[in-house]
Motif scaffolding. Structure first.
Motif, PDB file in Angstrom:
ATOM      1  N   GLY A 157       0.798  -1.216   0.000  1.00 33.92           N
ATOM      2  CA  GLY A 157       0.000   0.000   0.000  1.00 33.92           C
ATOM      3  C   GLY A 157       0.832   1.267   0.000  1.00 33.92           C
ATOM      4  N   ARG A 158       2.106   1.161   0.380  1.00 32.96           N
ATOM      5  CA  ARG A 158       2.992   2.323   0.397  1.00 32.96           C
ATOM      6  C   ARG A 158       3.831   2.444  -0.874  1.00 32.96           C
ATOM      7  NH1 ARG A 158       4.056   4.480   5.487  1.00 32.96           N
ATOM      8  NH2 ARG A 158       6.173   5.019   4.802  1.00 32.96           N
ATOM      9  N   CYS A 159       3.638   1.514  -1.808  1.00 33.00           N
ATOM     10  CA  CYS A 159       4.474   1.466  -3.015  1.00 33.00           C
ATOM     11  C   CYS A 159       3.712   2.032  -4.206  1.00 33.00           C
ATOM     12  CB  CYS A 159       4.937   0.040  -3.274  1.00 33.00           C
ATOM     13  SG  CYS A 159       5.902  -0.643  -1.898  1.00 33.00           S
ATOM     14  N   ARG A 160       3.550   3.335  -4.210  1.00 36.00           N
ATOM     15  CA  ARG A 160       2.719   3.989  -5.229  1.00 36.00           C
ATOM     16  C   ARG A 160       3.361   3.992  -6.607  1.00 36.00           C
ATOM     17  NH1 ARG A 160      -1.911   3.726  -2.500  1.00 36.00           N
ATOM     18  NH2 ARG A 160      -1.800   4.777  -0.468  1.00 36.00           N
ATOM     19  N   ARG A 161       4.697   3.920  -6.676  1.00 41.19           N
ATOM     20  CA  ARG A 161       5.392   3.993  -7.962  1.00 41.19           C
ATOM     21  C   ARG A 161       5.474   2.651  -8.668  1.00 41.19           C
ATOM     22  NH1 ARG A 161       9.583   8.300  -9.371  1.00 41.19           N
ATOM     23  NH2 ARG A 161       9.830   6.820 -11.078  1.00 41.19           N
ATOM     24  N   VAL A 162       5.422   1.581  -7.910  1.00 30.26           N
ATOM     25  CA  VAL A 162       5.765   0.262  -8.460  1.00 30.26           C
ATOM     26  C   VAL A 162       4.872  -0.106  -9.643  1.00 30.26           C
ATOM     27  CG1 VAL A 162       5.821  -2.212  -7.978  1.00 30.26           C
ATOM     28  CG2 VAL A 162       6.761  -0.599  -6.325  1.00 30.26           C
ATOM     29  N   GLU A 163       5.532  -0.462 -10.762  1.00 30.39           N
ATOM     30  CA  GLU A 163       4.836  -0.932 -11.956  1.00 30.39           C
ATOM     31  C   GLU A 163       4.981  -2.431 -12.160  1.00 30.39           C
ATOM     32  OE1 GLU A 163       5.977   1.029 -15.526  1.00 30.39           O
ATOM     33  OE2 GLU A 163       5.525   3.048 -14.789  1.00 30.39           O
ATOM     34  N   VAL A 164       6.168  -2.959 -11.811  1.00 29.85           N
ATOM     35  CA  VAL A 164       6.471  -4.372 -12.074  1.00 29.85           C
ATOM     36  C   VAL A 164       7.183  -4.974 -10.866  1.00 29.85           C
ATOM     37  CG1 VAL A 164       7.617  -6.018 -13.605  1.00 29.85           C
ATOM     38  CG2 VAL A 164       6.770  -3.862 -14.533  1.00 29.85           C
ATOM     39  N   VAL A 165       6.758  -6.164 -10.487  1.00 34.24           N
ATOM     40  CA  VAL A 165       7.407  -6.920  -9.413  1.00 34.24           C
ATOM     41  C   VAL A 165       7.683  -8.325  -9.927  1.00 34.24           C
ATOM     42  CG1 VAL A 165       7.195  -7.842  -7.074  1.00 34.24           C
ATOM     43  CG2 VAL A 165       6.211  -5.606  -7.631  1.00 34.24           C
ATOM     44  N   ALA A 166       8.875  -8.838  -9.664  1.00 34.04           N
ATOM     45  CA  ALA A 166       9.209 -10.222  -9.996  1.00 34.04           C
ATOM     46  C   ALA A 166       9.795 -10.890  -8.768  1.00 34.04           C
ATOM     47  CB  ALA A 166      10.201 -10.290 -11.143  1.00 34.04           C
ATOM     48  N   VAL A 167       9.339 -12.098  -8.476  1.00 34.58           N
ATOM     49  CA  VAL A 167       9.891 -12.858  -7.355  1.00 34.58           C
ATOM     50  C   VAL A 167      10.401 -14.196  -7.847  1.00 34.58           C
ATOM     51  CG1 VAL A 167       8.428 -11.777  -5.617  1.00 34.58           C
ATOM     52  CG2 VAL A 167       7.668 -13.889  -6.724  1.00 34.58           C
ATOM     53  N   ALA A 168      11.420 -14.689  -7.166  1.00 36.85           N
ATOM     54  CA  ALA A 168      11.988 -16.007  -7.440  1.00 36.85           C
ATOM     55  C   ALA A 168      12.847 -16.367  -6.246  1.00 36.85           C
ATOM     56  CB  ALA A 168      12.812 -15.992  -8.727  1.00 36.85           C
ATOM     57  N   GLY A 169      13.485 -17.519  -6.298  1.00 40.22           N
ATOM     58  CA  GLY A 169      14.414 -17.916  -5.247  1.00 40.22           C
ATOM     59  C   GLY A 169      13.829 -18.841  -4.209  1.00 40.22           C
ATOM     60  N   GLU A 170      12.500 -18.855  -4.070  1.00 35.65           N
ATOM     61  CA  GLU A 170      11.821 -19.712  -3.109  1.00 35.65           C
ATOM     62  C   GLU A 170      10.340 -19.703  -3.461  1.00 35.65           C
ATOM     63  OE1 GLU A 170      12.340 -18.068   0.804  1.00 35.65           O
ATOM     64  OE2 GLU A 170      11.795 -16.065   0.160  1.00 35.65           O
ATOM     65  N   PRO A 171       9.568 -20.666  -2.981  1.00 33.20           N
ATOM     66  CA  PRO A 171       8.138 -20.674  -3.296  1.00 33.20           C
ATOM     67  C   PRO A 171       7.450 -19.409  -2.811  1.00 33.20           C
ATOM     68  CG  PRO A 171       8.825 -22.789  -2.410  1.00 33.20           C
ATOM     69  CD  PRO A 171       9.986 -21.857  -2.215  1.00 33.20           C
ATOM     70  N   CYS A 172       6.549 -18.916  -3.618  1.00 32.11           N
ATOM     71  CA  CYS A 172       5.815 -17.691  -3.271  1.00 32.11           C
ATOM     72  C   CYS A 172       4.432 -18.039  -2.744  1.00 32.11           C
ATOM     73  CB  CYS A 172       5.681 -16.800  -4.505  1.00 32.11           C
ATOM     74  SG  CYS A 172       4.797 -15.253  -4.191  1.00 32.11           S
ATOM     75  N   PRO A 173       4.069 -17.552  -1.564  1.00 34.09           N
ATOM     76  CA  PRO A 173       2.711 -17.788  -1.066  1.00 34.09           C
ATOM     77  C   PRO A 173       1.671 -17.143  -1.978  1.00 34.09           C
ATOM     78  CG  PRO A 173       4.172 -17.030   0.689  1.00 34.09           C
ATOM     79  CD  PRO A 173       4.904 -16.831  -0.595  1.00 34.09           C
ATOM     80  N   ARG A 174       0.555 -17.827  -2.191  1.00 33.28           N
ATOM     81  CA  ARG A 174      -0.488 -17.303  -3.065  1.00 33.28           C
ATOM     82  C   ARG A 174      -1.001 -15.949  -2.570  1.00 33.28           C
ATOM     83  NH1 ARG A 174      -4.504 -18.955  -6.933  1.00 33.28           N
ATOM     84  NH2 ARG A 174      -5.495 -16.978  -7.493  1.00 33.28           N
ATOM     85  N   ALA A 175      -1.169 -15.808  -1.274  1.00 34.53           N
ATOM     86  CA  ALA A 175      -1.701 -14.549  -0.734  1.00 34.53           C
ATOM     87  C   ALA A 175      -0.764 -13.383  -1.051  1.00 34.53           C
ATOM     88  CB  ALA A 175      -1.906 -14.667   0.768  1.00 34.53           C
ATOM     89  N   LEU A 176       0.537 -13.621  -0.991  1.00 29.72           N
ATOM     90  CA  LEU A 176       1.508 -12.568  -1.306  1.00 29.72           C
ATOM     91  C   LEU A 176       1.410 -12.177  -2.775  1.00 29.72           C
ATOM     92  CD1 LEU A 176       3.930 -10.915  -0.122  1.00 29.72           C
ATOM     93  CD2 LEU A 176       5.409 -12.709  -1.066  1.00 29.72           C
ATOM     94  N   ALA A 177       1.309 -13.165  -3.655  1.00 29.51           N
ATOM     95  CA  ALA A 177       1.190 -12.890  -5.089  1.00 29.51           C
ATOM     96  C   ALA A 177      -0.087 -12.108  -5.387  1.00 29.51           C
ATOM     97  CB  ALA A 177       1.209 -14.195  -5.872  1.00 29.51           C
ATOM     98  N   ASP A 178      -1.193 -12.511  -4.782  1.00 27.07           N
ATOM     99  CA  ASP A 178      -2.465 -11.809  -5.009  1.00 27.07           C
ATOM    100  C   ASP A 178      -2.368 -10.355  -4.554  1.00 27.07           C
ATOM    101  OD1 ASP A 178      -3.578 -14.126  -5.996  1.00 27.07           O
ATOM    102  OD2 ASP A 178      -4.699 -14.610  -4.177  1.00 27.07           O
ATOM    103  N   ARG A 179      -1.752 -10.140  -3.404  1.00 33.77           N
ATOM    104  CA  ARG A 179      -1.657  -8.793  -2.850  1.00 33.77           C
ATOM    105  C   ARG A 179      -0.844  -7.877  -3.762  1.00 33.77           C
ATOM    106  NH1 ARG A 179      -0.733 -10.501   1.838  1.00 33.77           N
ATOM    107  NH2 ARG A 179       1.531 -10.236   2.036  1.00 33.77           N
ATOM    108  N   TRP A 180       0.305  -8.359  -4.254  1.00 34.63           N
ATOM    109  CA  TRP A 180       1.165  -7.515  -5.068  1.00 34.63           C
ATOM    110  C   TRP A 180       0.690  -7.401  -6.510  1.00 34.63           C
ATOM    111  CZ3 TRP A 180       5.024  -4.218  -3.833  1.00 34.63           C
ATOM    112  CH2 TRP A 180       5.449  -4.220  -2.505  1.00 34.63           C
ATOM    113  N   ALA A 181      -0.078  -8.384  -6.963  1.00 32.67           N
ATOM    114  CA  ALA A 181      -0.634  -8.275  -8.315  1.00 32.67           C
ATOM    115  C   ALA A 181      -1.638  -7.136  -8.405  1.00 32.67           C
ATOM    116  CB  ALA A 181      -1.289  -9.593  -8.724  1.00 32.67           C
TER     117      ALA A 181
END
Length: 535
Positions: A298-322
């Protein structure tokens, strides 16, 4: 503005690309006709031309076209593309004067900052592979092993730590910050080492080995260009965007941040101590799920693109950042060049997957006999195509174990055993089902549990040790016999391995429990560890 990084005269065309011809191997006859069709259709990434054969050439194009644009910033300090190019040229010439030749390895033992970036580019311009280590974290014993394995005769470092580098073999240590503080003068408009092979090393990343000795993975320019200069690996990076540099330079995803930004004319924002502050101020974020979970979207007003890797991503985290911007879930070990599968996540999707092969790459889901699995059947993922790195330094036996001739692409191509378990969904995406061995991810870093146990078993008096992953940030170890000094055991690991390998607790026992087959009963140990946490 035209894109100077996409000019036809520098296109990499030496290798055929992964999707150019149908696969022809008797192994496919083990599948039904429909599964044969889908195995190849799902397993091939798109075939794309790659605009450069060497990743620093993409940076140099932007330096020539936009010399006054800020290339990198760190704690209020900035450097333009033109200035960064000139400083890297000067450092590359200095490396050459110290005998560095194309094909060599140059240590980059530094902390986050602009000198780190200049040193990285200098090594590439000199034709060498850079060997990155964060000197604020890596133990001296680990640095010594890296120097020996990579045969680094020259090390780029910083003035305040140069004296602590274990240069026992007569290595030359060059303090990059001191060189950059000197007047630049003339004669640094270009430096172009001759004979830089696209299939030569771009960087050497060290991963934890099963005996406690780190393994150096050689990743080539061709590998790096293929993921960073095609979609979606380029993450839409372009001039005017701010790209966060938040990861440890010894982690291969840091190359995604640094070389990704500089090969697309963007501005690299190198963080200080506050990760969240940097993430909140940039347009493109590359992180592990653990790091991302510590930041409020909610504090990341500029963010256009996020990519994660390196470990399994929780579904809730992906939904929130999408909900903030384009969110990519990606997967791939160091040996397959940062990531070799990606998927833009839609919160409305049935499942969170790691997507499909990236351009010019392939993925095969195979059984234990390396036979193709039917669609929907779980197996081990093998990676092929342009992502497959050159192997392990000075470890031909491990290279033969993990790399194998690719029977699907043929033509002398190789594939890599990822040891990740997965299966194809009906619509051609990969579900990640965990690891096939005891290799785990802690804080986004790869750790082989046996390497930690091997160090513990080197402690005087220790007869047996076992290490377990408690959660994504925590390791716990058990040792026998019961009188072992817990603090001394943890210190032994801290002195020998990176910080993320150090167990949060070491529990001495009279003897470790065993299974009926005479192996350590790790399930029983995990129950003990969880009970200890609960109490």
């Amino acid at each position: 503005m035209s894109d100077p990084s996409h000019r036809p005269e520098d296109r990499a065309t030496a290798h055929p690309q992964a999707g150019e011809r149908p696969w022809s191997t008797p192994l496919l006859n083990l599948l039904s006709a429909e599964d044969r069709r889908l195995f190849q259709r799902f397993g091939q990434g798109p075939s794309w031309a790659v605009p450069h054969s060497h990743i620093h050439h993409a940076f140099e194009r932007w330096a020539a076209a936009t010399p006054h644009v800020v290339a990198a910033t760190h704690l209020g300090e900035t450097i333009t593309y033109g200035e960064l190019d000139r400083q890297a040229n000067r450092l590359a010439a200095l490396l050459a004067r110290h005998g560095v030749l194309p094909g060599d390895n140059v240590g980059l033992f530094a902390r986050r900052g602009i000198p780190m970036v200049a040193g990285l580019l200098a090594a590439l311009k000199a034709g060498a592979a850079y060997v990155p280590q964060d000197v604020g974290i890596a133990p001296v014993a680990h640095l010594r092993q890296v120097i020996a394995t990579a045969d680094t005769r020259v090390i780029l470092t910083l003035s305040d730590v140069a004296a602590t580098i274990p240069a026992t073999g007569g290595q030359v240590c060059i303090p990059v910050d001191t060189v950059m503080d000197q007047p630049l003068g003339d004669g640094h408009d270009a430096f172009d080492a001759e004979g830089i092979d696209p299939d030569g090393g771009c960087y050497v990343l060290f991963t934890s080995g099963t005996t406690g000795t780190p393994n150096g993975v050689v990743v080539t320019h061709r590998n790096v260009c293929n993921i960073l200069l095609t979609e979606p690996g380029d993450l839409g990076m372009r001039p005017g965007l701010l790209v966060g540099q938040i990861l440890n330079i010894g982690f291969d995803m840091a190359a995604w941040e640094i070389l990704g930004a500089l090969s697309h004319g963007a501005t690299l924002v190198i963080r200080g101590k506050d990760i969240a502050e940097t993430v909140e101020s940039v347009d493109v974020v590359i992180a592990t799920p653990t790091i991302l979970a510590s930041v409020d979207p909610g504090r990341c007003r500029r963010v256009e693109v996020v990519a994660v890797a390196g470990e399994p991503c929780p579904r809730a985290l992906a939904d929130r950042w999408a909900g903030v911007g384009a969110f990519y879930n990606a997967c791939g070990p160091t040996e397959t060049t940062i990531v070799n599968t990606m998927q833009r996540h839609d919160p409305a999707a049935i499942r969170l997957t790691i997507g499909r092969p990236t351009p010019n790459n392939t993925v095969y889901v195979l059984d234990e006999d390396r036979h193709p699995c039917a669609i929907g059947e779980a197996g081990e993922m093998w990676a092929g195509g342009e992502c497959v790195s050159a192997g392990y330094l000075r470890n031909p036996e491990l290279t033969r174990e993990r790399y194998a001739p690719d029977p699907f692409l043929g033509g002398g191509r190789m594939m890599f055993r990822t040891r990740d378990l997965g299966r194809w969904t009906p619509d051609g995406e990969l579900e990640h089902l965990g690891r096939s061995d005891d290799q785990v991810k802690i804080r986004g870093f790869r750790v082989e549990l046996d390497s930690v146990s091997a160090v513990l078993e080197s402690v005087p008096g220790c007869s047996r040790a076992a290490t377990l992953k408690l959660d994504d940030r925590t390791l716990v170890s058990f040792v026998a016999p019961a009188h072992l000094d817990q603090a001394a055991a943890r210190k032994a690991v801290a002195d020998a391995l990176p910080y993320y390998c150090v167990p949060a607790a070491v529990h001495p026992m009279v003897a470790l429990p065993m299974t009926s087959r005479g192996k350590v009963d790790k399930d029983a140990l995990l129950r003990l560890a969880l009970a200890e946490v609960a109490s």
